[in-house]
Structures are given as C-alpha cells and as structure tokens.
Design an enzyme around this catalytic site. Structure first.
Site, PDB file in Angstrom:
ATOM      1  N   GLN A  72       1.428   3.528   2.136  1.00  0.00           N
ATOM      2  CA  GLN A  72       2.183   3.704   3.390  1.00  0.00           C
ATOM      3  C   GLN A  72       2.749   2.376   3.895  1.00  0.00           C
ATOM      4  O   GLN A  72       2.817   2.128   5.102  1.00  0.00           O
ATOM      5  CB  GLN A  72       1.292   4.337   4.456  1.00  0.00           C
ATOM      6  CG  GLN A  72       1.083   5.822   4.265  1.00  0.00           C
ATOM      7  CD  GLN A  72       2.378   6.622   4.470  1.00  0.00           C
ATOM      8  OE1 GLN A  72       3.294   6.219   5.181  1.00  0.00           O
ATOM      9  NE2 GLN A  72       2.448   7.774   3.819  1.00  0.00           N
ATOM     10  N   SER A  73       3.203   1.538   2.987  1.00  0.00           N
ATOM     11  CA  SER A  73       3.725   0.223   3.361  1.00  0.00           C
ATOM     12  C   SER A  73       5.010   0.324   4.191  1.00  0.00           C
ATOM     13  O   SER A  73       5.991   0.941   3.752  1.00  0.00           O
ATOM     14  CB  SER A  73       4.010  -0.570   2.078  1.00  0.00           C
ATOM     15  OG  SER A  73       4.791  -1.700   2.361  1.00  0.00           O
ATOM     16  N   ASN A  74       4.996  -0.306   5.350  1.00  0.00           N
ATOM     17  CA  ASN A  74       6.226  -0.412   6.148  1.00  0.00           C
ATOM     18  C   ASN A  74       7.195  -1.407   5.511  1.00  0.00           C
ATOM     19  O   ASN A  74       8.406  -1.263   5.607  1.00  0.00           O
ATOM     20  CB  ASN A  74       5.904  -0.891   7.568  1.00  0.00           C
ATOM     21  CG  ASN A  74       4.988   0.075   8.282  1.00  0.00           C
ATOM     22  OD1 ASN A  74       5.362   1.211   8.517  1.00  0.00           O
ATOM     23  ND2 ASN A  74       3.784  -0.362   8.608  1.00  0.00           N
ATOM     24  N   ALA A  97       7.615  -1.814   2.352  1.00  0.00           N
ATOM     25  CA  ALA A  97       8.330  -1.113   1.273  1.00  0.00           C
ATOM     26  C   ALA A  97       9.485  -0.291   1.858  1.00  0.00           C
ATOM     27  O   ALA A  97      10.608  -0.320   1.344  1.00  0.00           O
ATOM     28  CB  ALA A  97       7.355  -0.215   0.519  1.00  0.00           C
ATOM     29  N   ALA A  99       0.859  -1.181   0.000  1.00  0.00           N
ATOM     30  CA  ALA A  99       0.000   0.000   0.000  1.00  0.00           C
ATOM     31  C   ALA A  99       0.902   1.241   0.000  1.00  0.00           C
ATOM     32  O   ALA A  99       2.123   1.123   0.182  1.00  0.00           O
ATOM     33  CB  ALA A  99      -0.888  -0.005   1.238  1.00  0.00           C
TER      34      ALA A  99
END
Ligand SMILES: Cc1ncc(COP(=O)(O)O)c(C=O)c1O
Length: 331
Positions: free
Chosen positions: A84-86, A88, A82
């Site tokens: 706001q992917s952690n 990523a 997403a």
C-alpha cells in the site's frame, strides 16, 4: 525574500526539476484541533494537497528524482515499496504525467494478505494510473522480478536519496516564506512529521537551517524504531548537505518511536483516535500508516504538556488518505 532564502533558492535551481505539484501547499490554522488539544497553537501544512493523484509528500521528491531521470534520458522507472505504498502511487501518477513507463515492485512487508489490502486503496490506483504492479515476498522474488523488467532507472524506496530530499529542502524554503507572510503564524516552535525512509525529515531539517528558521523537527517513526531511523536520517542529512554543498546542521530535530506500536502498517488505538480527531475537528483526512501515527504523537505530546500551551506547532501533513480504504475495521 531574505538573503538566506535567495541563496537557498539559487542552490536548488542548479538541480533538474520537473513541475508536478500545486505550490505552495496551504499552511492553515487549526482552531478546533487547537482547542481539543488544550494548548499549542496548531497549524497544518497541507502536503496532502500537492495536486498529484490524491497528493502527498512524494510529489516534492519526484519533481527532483524524475527531473534527473528525464535529464539523463531514461524512459523506464522502477521503484519499491510496501503493497500500500503511497510513494508507489505518486510515482505511477508522475510517470503518467511525464510519459514514462512505471514498474512498481511492492513487497508484502505488512502482515496482511487479504484481498482488500492487495487490490484496493493505493494498489487500485497504481493500476489505474498505468503502472505495472509486481507483488513480491522478499529479496529473492524482488531480484527475479527486476530481471524480468530489464533495464530501468531506479528510484529508491520512498524516494529517499539526496536528490529526493531536495524536494523537502525546497519545501522548507516554501514554508519559511509562508511563516512570515500576511496571515501566517509568524514563527514556529515545533514541526511534527511522520518519518519512514527519512527523506522528508532530512530535507526539512536541512532546508530550515539554510533558510534561517529555528524550529525543532519531531520525526515520528512509523517504519523502523528510533535508533534505525535516526541513523538513516543522519546519513541522508550528510548526503543531502554534500549534494547542496552546505554544512550539515548541528541539531534541530528529535526522533521518537513512542507511537510506532507493534510495527509498520499495524494499527494502534492512538492512531485511530488521532485520525478521528483530525477528521472531526478540522475535516482533514489522515492515513492509518504514516500521518495518523504522527498525529497521535502530536496529541500525546500536547496531552503530556511536552508541547506547551504557549507554543506554535505545525503538523506537517504528508498525505496517504487512500490507505484509509484498506483499514475499514479500524474506522
Ligand atoms: C503518507 C506518508 N507520510 C510520510 C511518509 C514518510 O516519508 P519519508 O519516507 O520521507 O520519511 C510516507 C512515505 O514513506 C508517506 O507515504
């Protein structure tokens, strides 16, 4: 070390792994949180302190995922999440450490399109860490971006395949040793952990079974409802057991979606209350999307008496605090 732990450690050592984190992460008592919840002896496993760019659970998975990618000679990594992917953000940091090109394909899957959401928090860090960020809407745009990127080694969404889950098998071994070490809780009845792509919970369940630790893992849904999450967890458990050549555990976990709320990344009052509670009793920062909803579950279970006053419960903190900065209205 027990025989079971020695065997498990030897099995894990057969898989390529690159060091990315600070191990072991602390296992800390939470006395003021325990008092506030009126019962269970609560400890926090601090995987928010893995040491890689604000930490989090993905560090453990990436040690195996990128260990394998490097062993196979890849120089470009692509992964998904997403906006706001952690995962990523952690992948971007790990790639920076290892000198790999990092391409992040981030889907607008949360009903937010404001500038703050798309430029601050994890997205800001992705760019700072040198990753190329592609924001997309849906599958067609994802396919087009993948064509643009060209040949790249795919790390799955959330780092959740059997190789990634090995990170949490290793975490279970680390935790088993901490349980009985001087200053540890001695035993644990229940572990509460946020679950989306399920690699964390699957690895933990398998690793605890192999390490001979009897505890119920409460996998708290934050991404999909319980039936979908359970099916994914079961499949990944089987894949990970096959990769390690060990039996699939018969049980040891429960999947709950009572604290999921309206959807992935959508705030709930219970989450906001739990984030405040952890902050103000223990000085521990959770996140609005994952660990905050898992903490709401722990608080809800304690208040309902489902986690009993005599129990020892571990809250497995999976990180994610950069997400706080894109939910200012909630806090
Ligand atoms: C902070 C945080 N907690 C928990 C999770 C869930 O872990 P998993 O995808 O392994 O279920 C994630 C990632 O999705 C995360 O970023």
């Amino acid at each position: 070390m027990t025989d079971a732990l020695t065997t498990l450690t030897a099995r894990l050592a057969e898989h390529p792994r690159l060091p990315l984190g600070h191990w072991p992460t602390p296992l800390e008592p939470a006395p003021r949180l325990t008092a506030a919840l009126g019962g269970p002896d609560v400890w926090i496993k601090r995987d928010d302190c893995t040491g890689l760019a604000f930490g989090g659970n993905k560090t453990r998975k990436l040690e195996f995922l990128l260990g394998r990618a490097k062993a196979e000679g890849h120089d470009t990594i692509v992964t998904f999440g997403a906006v706001q992917s952690n995962h990523a953000r952690q992948t971007a940091a790990a790639c920076a450490r290892l000198g790999l090109r990092c391409e992040l394909v981030l889907n607008r899957s949360v009903p937010r399109s404001d500038a703050l959401y798309e430029t601050n928090g994890n997205v800001l860090l992705d760019g700072l860490l040198g990753a190329n960020v592609h924001l997309v809407d849906g599958l067609d745009e994802t396919v087009a971006v993948l064509e643009e990127i060209g040949p790249a080694h795919v790390v799955p969404t959330g780092g959740s395949d059997a190789t990634g889950a090995l990170g949490y098998v290793a975490a279970a071994a680390e935790f088993a040793a901490q349980l009985t070490a001087p200053g540890g809780p001695g035993h644990v009845d229940r572990i509460v952990v946020a679950s989306s792509t399920t690699g964390t919970a699957a690895g933990l369940v398998l690793g605890l079974a192999e390490a001979g630790v009897t505890a119920e893992v409460e996998a708290i849904c934050v991404y999909e409802p319980a039936d979908v999450t359970r099916a994914a967890l079961d499949a990944l458990l089987a894949d990970t057991a096959a990769l390690l050549d060990v039996p699939v555990p018969a049980g040891g976990y429960r999947v709950r979606d009572d604290w999921f709320g309206p959807g992935y990344g959508v705030e709930t009052p219970e989450m906001a209350g739990a984030v405040r509670l952890f902050a103000r009793t223990e000085g521990v920062l959770l996140d609005p999307v994952y660990s905050g909803k898992a903490a709401a579950a722990l608080a809800g279970l304690a208040h309902a008496g489902e986690v009993g006053a005599g129990e020892t419960a571990v809250f497995w903190h999976t990180g994610g605090a950069p997400g706080l900065f894109v939910y200012p209205d909630v806090f």
